[in-house]
Motif scaffolding. Sequence first.
Motif, PDB file in Angstrom:
ATOM      1  N   GLU A  22       0.806  -1.216   0.000  1.00 34.51           N
ATOM      2  CA  GLU A  22       0.000   0.000   0.000  1.00 34.51           C
ATOM      3  C   GLU A  22       0.844   1.273   0.000  1.00 34.51           C
ATOM      4  OE1 GLU A  22       0.112  -1.643   4.273  1.00 34.51           O
ATOM      5  OE2 GLU A  22       0.018  -2.390   2.211  1.00 34.51           O
ATOM      6  N   GLY A  23       2.153   1.130  -0.142  1.00 35.00           N
ATOM      7  CA  GLY A  23       3.020   2.305  -0.237  1.00 35.00           C
ATOM      8  C   GLY A  23       3.495   2.845   1.095  1.00 35.00           C
ATOM      9  N   LYS A  24       3.276   2.090   2.166  1.00 39.05           N
ATOM     10  CA  LYS A  24       3.739   2.515   3.480  1.00 39.05           C
ATOM     11  C   LYS A  24       5.150   1.989   3.729  1.00 39.05           C
ATOM     12  CE  LYS A  24      -0.852   2.793   5.588  1.00 39.05           C
ATOM     13  NZ  LYS A  24      -1.738   2.286   6.680  1.00 39.05           N
ATOM     14  N   LEU A  25       5.909   2.725   4.512  1.00 45.48           N
ATOM     15  CA  LEU A  25       7.293   2.353   4.787  1.00 45.48           C
ATOM     16  C   LEU A  25       7.361   1.072   5.599  1.00 45.48           C
ATOM     17  CD1 LEU A  25      10.295   3.191   4.608  1.00 45.48           C
ATOM     18  CD2 LEU A  25       9.971   4.440   6.760  1.00 45.48           C
ATOM     19  N   GLY A  52      15.836   4.876  -4.780  1.00 50.16           N
ATOM     20  CA  GLY A  52      14.985   4.977  -3.601  1.00 50.16           C
ATOM     21  C   GLY A  52      13.579   5.438  -3.915  1.00 50.16           C
ATOM     22  N   GLU A  53      13.290   5.622  -5.224  1.00 49.96           N
ATOM     23  CA  GLU A  53      11.937   5.936  -5.700  1.00 49.96           C
ATOM     24  C   GLU A  53      11.421   7.289  -5.212  1.00 49.96           C
ATOM     25  OE1 GLU A  53       9.261   2.263  -6.048  1.00 49.96           O
ATOM     26  OE2 GLU A  53      10.724   1.579  -4.557  1.00 49.96           O
ATOM     27  N   PHE A  54      12.324   8.235  -4.997  1.00 47.68           N
ATOM     28  CA  PHE A  54      11.894   9.542  -4.493  1.00 47.68           C
ATOM     29  C   PHE A  54      10.907  10.227  -5.437  1.00 47.68           C
ATOM     30  CE2 PHE A  54      15.045  11.145  -7.451  1.00 47.68           C
ATOM     31  CZ  PHE A  54      14.559  12.397  -7.808  1.00 47.68           C
ATOM     32  N   SER A  55      11.066  10.001  -6.733  1.00 46.87           N
ATOM     33  CA  SER A  55      10.247  10.725  -7.714  1.00 46.87           C
ATOM     34  C   SER A  55       8.783  10.328  -7.681  1.00 46.87           C
ATOM     35  CB  SER A  55      10.810  10.516  -9.122  1.00 46.87           C
ATOM     36  OG  SER A  55      10.832   9.146  -9.465  1.00 46.87           O
ATOM     37  N   GLN A  56       8.466   9.177  -7.079  1.00 52.54           N
ATOM     38  CA  GLN A  56       7.076   8.743  -6.980  1.00 52.54           C
ATOM     39  C   GLN A  56       6.467   9.072  -5.618  1.00 52.54           C
ATOM     40  OE1 GLN A  56       9.718   6.910  -8.729  1.00 52.54           O
ATOM     41  NE2 GLN A  56       8.818   4.866  -8.626  1.00 52.54           N
ATOM     42  N   MET A  57       7.223   9.742  -4.756  1.00 49.61           N
ATOM     43  CA  MET A  57       6.798   9.923  -3.368  1.00 49.61           C
ATOM     44  C   MET A  57       6.199  11.300  -3.089  1.00 49.61           C
ATOM     45  SD  MET A  57       9.836   8.291  -1.062  1.00 49.61           S
ATOM     46  CE  MET A  57      10.354   6.601  -1.254  1.00 49.61           C
ATOM     47  N   SER A  58       5.310  11.322  -2.106  1.00 43.91           N
ATOM     48  CA  SER A  58       4.856  12.589  -1.546  1.00 43.91           C
ATOM     49  C   SER A  58       5.955  13.168  -0.670  1.00 43.91           C
ATOM     50  CB  SER A  58       3.602  12.369  -0.693  1.00 43.91           C
ATOM     51  OG  SER A  58       3.919  11.572   0.452  1.00 43.91           O
ATOM     52  N   ALA A  59       5.871  14.456  -0.396  1.00 42.41           N
ATOM     53  CA  ALA A  59       6.840  15.092   0.495  1.00 42.41           C
ATOM     54  C   ALA A  59       6.775  14.469   1.886  1.00 42.41           C
ATOM     55  CB  ALA A  59       6.581  16.594   0.571  1.00 42.41           C
ATOM     56  N   GLU A  60       5.574  14.073   2.307  1.00 42.79           N
ATOM     57  CA  GLU A  60       5.416  13.485   3.638  1.00 42.79           C
ATOM     58  C   GLU A  60       6.160  12.155   3.739  1.00 42.79           C
ATOM     59  OE1 GLU A  60       2.689  16.578   2.990  1.00 42.79           O
ATOM     60  OE2 GLU A  60       2.912  14.729   1.806  1.00 42.79           O
ATOM     61  N   LEU A  61       6.057  11.318   2.704  1.00 39.85           N
ATOM     62  CA  LEU A  61       6.753  10.046   2.734  1.00 39.85           C
ATOM     63  C   LEU A  61       8.263  10.252   2.661  1.00 39.85           C
ATOM     64  CD1 LEU A  61       6.760   6.999   2.822  1.00 39.85           C
ATOM     65  CD2 LEU A  61       6.326   6.951   0.349  1.00 39.85           C
ATOM     66  N   ARG A  62       8.710  11.202   1.886  1.00 38.49           N
ATOM     67  CA  ARG A  62      10.146  11.499   1.814  1.00 38.49           C
ATOM     68  C   ARG A  62      10.677  11.903   3.189  1.00 38.49           C
ATOM     69  NH1 ARG A  62      11.591  14.804  -3.698  1.00 38.49           N
ATOM     70  NH2 ARG A  62      13.682  14.505  -2.829  1.00 38.49           N
ATOM     71  N   LYS A  63       9.923  12.709   3.893  1.00 37.11           N
ATOM     72  CA  LYS A  63      10.343  13.134   5.228  1.00 37.11           C
ATOM     73  C   LYS A  63      10.359  11.956   6.193  1.00 37.11           C
ATOM     74  CE  LYS A  63       8.797  17.956   4.902  1.00 37.11           C
ATOM     75  NZ  LYS A  63       7.839  18.968   5.423  1.00 37.11           N
ATOM     76  N   GLU A  64       9.367  11.076   6.084  1.00 36.33           N
ATOM     77  CA  GLU A  64       9.316   9.908   6.960  1.00 36.33           C
ATOM     78  C   GLU A  64      10.531   9.009   6.722  1.00 36.33           C
ATOM     79  OE1 GLU A  64       6.464   6.037   8.018  1.00 36.33           O
ATOM     80  OE2 GLU A  64       5.883   7.432   6.420  1.00 36.33           O
TER      81      GLU A  64
END
Length: 317
Positions: A22-25, A52-64
């Motif tokens: 589901e895209g959760k860490l 690390g797939e940063f380009s598909q991530m929200s800013a919130e997930l990147r911060k997490e």
Amino acid sequence: MMETGKQFYGIIPPVPTILFKEGKLDRKGMGNLIDYLIESNVNGLFFLGSGGEFSQMSAELRKEVAEFATSYVNGRVPVLIGTGTPGTNETIALSLHAKKVGADGVVIVNPYYFKLTEESIFQHYCEIAENVDLPILFYNYPELTGVDLSPELVLSLAERYPNIVGIKDTVVSVGHTREMITTVKSKFPDFMVFSGYDDHLLNNLALGGAGSIPLTSTFAPELSVGIYQAFKQGNYGKAIELHQKLASIIRVYKLDSPFMNVVKAAIHLKGVDISTECLAPVRSATNAQIEELKKILFETTEVKYGFNYSNKEDLND
């Protein structure tokens, strides 16, 4: 006063982000991979790069991811966080967050989507360097961004900002990295030039570069780490032997595009307990791709990748 003192060198794997479907860490899987890489004697870890797939991530997930990674590593090796975005303000915000959570430096790809002029790129990095009190490494990947960071541009920025300390030069031409090393390091000997493409490592070291940030080091660290250590010890025969294996193993990149799915599968085959899910539009590796992956790994390394190498029939299990 901008912080400049941190030195990065050697093999710094660009760590895949381990995720649930589901895209959760996947924190446990992420921790397993971090421990495995540190135990493999890497010289640092780079989170939220292309692999690390940063380009598909929200800013919130990147911060997490940034917060978890720096906390879990806990100073065992230097941590670099990728903070590049198409916008200057968001890049600054993510970079300041990386500093807040304890990163040792940030790696910033130039803006993508629009093809900026060199002057616009210059101003972009100027504004970041003036607002981010951390060592900054550029990430040059013209194949994906559409714009190349020239050695002259990098030198002009390094001359102005002491916290601009290095670059990951992901370019096909080894001549580009050679010019980056000779142009920038001639004036700033401590400037760190890393190769992005795995099989440029030995050439990078021979030219006086800092090392490499290669994705294969996430599942076959013994190759890149071995090359780096052999070169530093003057054991050039061993370095060449390992380089030939490394040059062969990069065939895994041809199994899919983008290829972080087969990389995660390779890590799993190595015996590291991780989820192999990816963020859409990337899909998990197919059974056919995994079978091809097994063959490549079997042919290029003696290390056991989660199945019995003593019997080739096991490749089909």
